[in-house]
Each structure stands twice: as C-alpha cells, then as structure tokens.
Design a protein around this motif. Sequence first.
Motif, PDB file in Angstrom:
ATOM      1  N   PRO A   1     -46.058 -15.083  36.346  1.00 48.11           N
ATOM      2  CA  PRO A   1     -46.145 -16.131  35.314  1.00 48.11           C
ATOM      3  C   PRO A   1     -45.915 -15.587  33.911  1.00 48.11           C
ATOM      4  CG  PRO A   1     -48.315 -15.591  36.210  1.00 48.11           C
ATOM      5  CD  PRO A   1     -47.311 -14.913  37.080  1.00 48.11           C
ATOM      6  N   VAL A   2     -46.390 -14.363  33.650  1.00 42.56           N
ATOM      7  CA  VAL A   2     -46.117 -13.678  32.386  1.00 42.56           C
ATOM      8  C   VAL A   2     -45.823 -12.222  32.717  1.00 42.56           C
ATOM      9  CG1 VAL A   2     -46.976 -13.076  30.092  1.00 42.56           C
ATOM     10  CG2 VAL A   2     -47.738 -15.180  31.178  1.00 42.56           C
ATOM     11  N   SER A   3     -44.770 -11.693  32.142  1.00 48.38           N
ATOM     12  CA  SER A   3     -44.385 -10.317  32.424  1.00 48.38           C
ATOM     13  C   SER A   3     -45.437  -9.338  31.912  1.00 48.38           C
ATOM     14  CB  SER A   3     -43.033 -10.016  31.770  1.00 48.38           C
ATOM     15  OG  SER A   3     -42.736  -8.643  31.848  1.00 48.38           O
ATOM     16  N   HIS A   4     -45.649  -8.261  32.672  1.00 45.64           N
ATOM     17  CA  HIS A   4     -46.549  -7.201  32.230  1.00 45.64           C
ATOM     18  C   HIS A   4     -46.179  -6.727  30.830  1.00 45.64           C
ATOM     19  CE1 HIS A   4     -47.439  -7.043  36.501  1.00 45.64           C
ATOM     20  NE2 HIS A   4     -48.378  -6.149  36.306  1.00 45.64           N
ATOM     21  N   ILE A   5     -44.899  -6.510  30.624  1.00 49.80           N
ATOM     22  CA  ILE A   5     -44.428  -5.877  29.400  1.00 49.80           C
ATOM     23  C   ILE A   5     -44.699  -6.762  28.187  1.00 49.80           C
ATOM     24  CG2 ILE A   5     -42.021  -6.637  29.140  1.00 49.80           C
ATOM     25  CD1 ILE A   5     -43.192  -3.014  29.324  1.00 49.80           C
ATOM     26  N   ARG A   6     -44.608  -8.087  28.362  1.00 52.39           N
ATOM     27  CA  ARG A   6     -44.870  -8.990  27.244  1.00 52.39           C
ATOM     28  C   ARG A   6     -46.368  -9.100  26.969  1.00 52.39           C
ATOM     29  NH1 ARG A   6     -40.444 -10.877  29.936  1.00 52.39           N
ATOM     30  NH2 ARG A   6     -38.579 -11.216  28.648  1.00 52.39           N
ATOM     31  N   LEU A   7     -47.163  -9.082  28.025  1.00 54.12           N
ATOM     32  CA  LEU A   7     -48.612  -9.089  27.832  1.00 54.12           C
ATOM     33  C   LEU A   7     -49.067  -7.828  27.116  1.00 54.12           C
ATOM     34  CD1 LEU A   7     -50.052 -10.555  31.162  1.00 54.12           C
ATOM     35  CD2 LEU A   7     -50.308 -11.504  28.868  1.00 54.12           C
ATOM     36  N   TRP A   8     -48.512  -6.678  27.502  1.00 54.23           N
ATOM     37  CA  TRP A   8     -48.883  -5.424  26.842  1.00 54.23           C
ATOM     38  C   TRP A   8     -48.464  -5.429  25.380  1.00 54.23           C
ATOM     39  CZ3 TRP A   8     -46.921  -2.298  31.585  1.00 54.23           C
ATOM     40  CH2 TRP A   8     -47.976  -2.148  32.502  1.00 54.23           C
ATOM     41  N   ALA A   9     -47.280  -5.984  25.090  1.00 53.74           N
ATOM     42  CA  ALA A   9     -46.827  -6.052  23.698  1.00 53.74           C
ATOM     43  C   ALA A   9     -47.787  -6.887  22.855  1.00 53.74           C
ATOM     44  CB  ALA A   9     -45.416  -6.627  23.628  1.00 53.74           C
ATOM     45  N   LEU A  10     -48.173  -8.054  23.383  1.00 52.34           N
ATOM     46  CA  LEU A  10     -49.118  -8.914  22.662  1.00 52.34           C
ATOM     47  C   LEU A  10     -50.467  -8.226  22.516  1.00 52.34           C
ATOM     48  CD1 LEU A  10     -49.735 -11.668  21.403  1.00 52.34           C
ATOM     49  CD2 LEU A  10     -50.315 -12.500  23.698  1.00 52.34           C
ATOM     50  N   GLN A  11     -50.898  -7.535  23.559  1.00 55.61           N
ATOM     51  CA  GLN A  11     -52.170  -6.822  23.515  1.00 55.61           C
ATOM     52  C   GLN A  11     -52.167  -5.738  22.442  1.00 55.61           C
ATOM     53  OE1 GLN A  11     -53.143  -4.907  27.208  1.00 55.61           O
ATOM     54  NE2 GLN A  11     -55.159  -4.260  26.539  1.00 55.61           N
ATOM     55  N   LEU A  12     -51.099  -4.947  22.375  1.00 54.38           N
ATOM     56  CA  LEU A  12     -51.014  -3.877  21.385  1.00 54.38           C
ATOM     57  C   LEU A  12     -51.004  -4.425  19.962  1.00 54.38           C
ATOM     58  CD1 LEU A  12     -48.461  -1.483  23.128  1.00 54.38           C
ATOM     59  CD2 LEU A  12     -50.856  -0.980  22.598  1.00 54.38           C
ATOM     60  N   ILE A  13     -50.324  -5.557  19.770  1.00 57.35           N
ATOM     61  CA  ILE A  13     -50.289  -6.160  18.433  1.00 57.35           C
ATOM     62  C   ILE A  13     -51.683  -6.613  18.015  1.00 57.35           C
ATOM     63  CG2 ILE A  13     -49.453  -8.139  17.113  1.00 57.35           C
ATOM     64  CD1 ILE A  13     -46.849  -7.941  18.744  1.00 57.35           C
ATOM     65  N   LEU A  14     -52.374  -7.332  18.913  1.00 56.46           N
ATOM     66  CA  LEU A  14     -53.694  -7.867  18.577  1.00 56.46           C
ATOM     67  C   LEU A  14     -54.736  -6.765  18.402  1.00 56.46           C
ATOM     68  CD1 LEU A  14     -53.882 -10.986  20.941  1.00 56.46           C
ATOM     69  CD2 LEU A  14     -53.461 -10.951  18.487  1.00 56.46           C
ATOM     70  N   VAL A  15     -54.613  -5.683  19.188  1.00 59.10           N
ATOM     71  CA  VAL A  15     -55.648  -4.658  19.157  1.00 59.10           C
ATOM     72  C   VAL A  15     -55.502  -3.719  17.957  1.00 59.10           C
ATOM     73  CG1 VAL A  15     -54.648  -2.715  20.436  1.00 59.10           C
ATOM     74  CG2 VAL A  15     -57.016  -3.345  20.821  1.00 59.10           C
ATOM     75  N   THR A  16     -54.320  -3.664  17.361  1.00 59.34           N
ATOM     76  CA  THR A  16     -54.127  -2.785  16.196  1.00 59.34           C
ATOM     77  C   THR A  16     -54.303  -3.514  14.854  1.00 59.34           C
ATOM     78  OG1 THR A  16     -51.729  -3.168  16.387  1.00 59.34           O
ATOM     79  CG2 THR A  16     -52.611  -1.157  17.374  1.00 59.34           C
TER      80      THR A  16
END
Length: 212
Positions: free
Chosen positions: A70-85
């Motif tokens: 439903p959502v690509s791993h790579i896009r979830l990780w990108a969003l996660q890295l943006i929000l966490v930094t």
Amino acid sequence: MNWGVFEGLLSGVNKYSTAFGRIWLSVVFIFRLLVYLVAAERVWSDDHKDFDCNTRQPGCTNVCFDHFFPVSHIRLWALQLILVTCPSLLVIMHVAYREAREQRLREIKGDNYRCIYPNPGKKRGGLWWTYLLSLIFKAGVDGVFLYVFFRFYTNYTLPRVVKCELPPCPNVVDCFISRPTEKNIFTLFMVVTTCICVALNIIEATYLIGKR
C-alpha cells in the motif's frame, strides 16, 4: 543534495546537543540516512517492475501489488527521516531567536544593557522545554512508524510468494516479490536502528530531567 549546507546544519545540531544527542545524530546520519541514500533506494527501485504474477489478466498485477504494497518502504522511510530530523532544527531556530534578541537589545540600549541570555545555547527555560519536547516528538515519530510498518508488513518481513484473488484476477494467482531476502535484511536493519534511536531519545530525555 548540497552536502556543505547539510554539514553546516549537522554542526549546528551537534553544538547544542548532549552526548546522547550526538550519538543519536551519528546513528541517524550514518546508519539511516546514508544507508537509505546509498543502498536502500536501489534495492526497492525494481519493486513494481519485477513484481510478477502467473496470469496475463490486464490489471491483476497492479491491483495485487497495490494490495500487498500500500505504501512503499522507501517512501515511508523518507517521510520518517524528514519528520524525525525536523525537531533538531527547531532547537537551532530557538537558539538563533535568542541570539537575535540579544543583538537587538545591544543595538537599542548599547553595551550596558541587561543581558537576558548570557549563554543563548544553554538549555534553560524555554530552550530546555523545546529540547525535551523535540526528544519526545522524535521518539514518538519513530514509534508510530514502527507500528505502521508492522501493520503493513507483518513482522517486518516480505514473503517470497503471495497469493492474490482480488478482481480483476480470474482466480487465486501466485505473485512473486523481487529480491525478498535482500529487502528483508534492509528492513530489519532499519527497524533495529530505529529502535536504537528511540532508546537514545528516551535515555537523553531521562538524563535532561534528572540533571534539572
């Protein structure tokens, strides 16, 4: 990416972080961001192209891929890295606000003005709360994304073969995921590093509260 600008931001974050914060930043930069940029993007670059189902029914492969990814791993990780930094940058902005306020007072009242922030980067008052809330937010973001990954991909793993019977598939068809073992290794690596970052955030928050 302009690595000079990014290096400057990292230097600013390091300057106002505790020892635990510097370790957290190193883990994020080396074990999450660099792995994401150098290796992870390439591993998932063929996830849709090489997702094969044993049918020629038009639309079946696309529907099954959307169901299992439903959502690509790579896009979830990108969003996660943006929000966490982002919270770390808020700390820098808060310090910059303090320094700008000191500068305005110095210009208005001269050198004999009453200094409000003798050390603008010292974690006291509002800056202490900003730093603590940034730690809680970062740990919360990582925790939420761990849960999301677990819900989308049970036990954080991908099977070699998945069975799909969604319309317009004519019957139950077998679909084959590209390079599942390699993807599982990278997923496990990212999950472990995320857990380490959550632990570091909790330790640092406990250290800040105990020190105060």
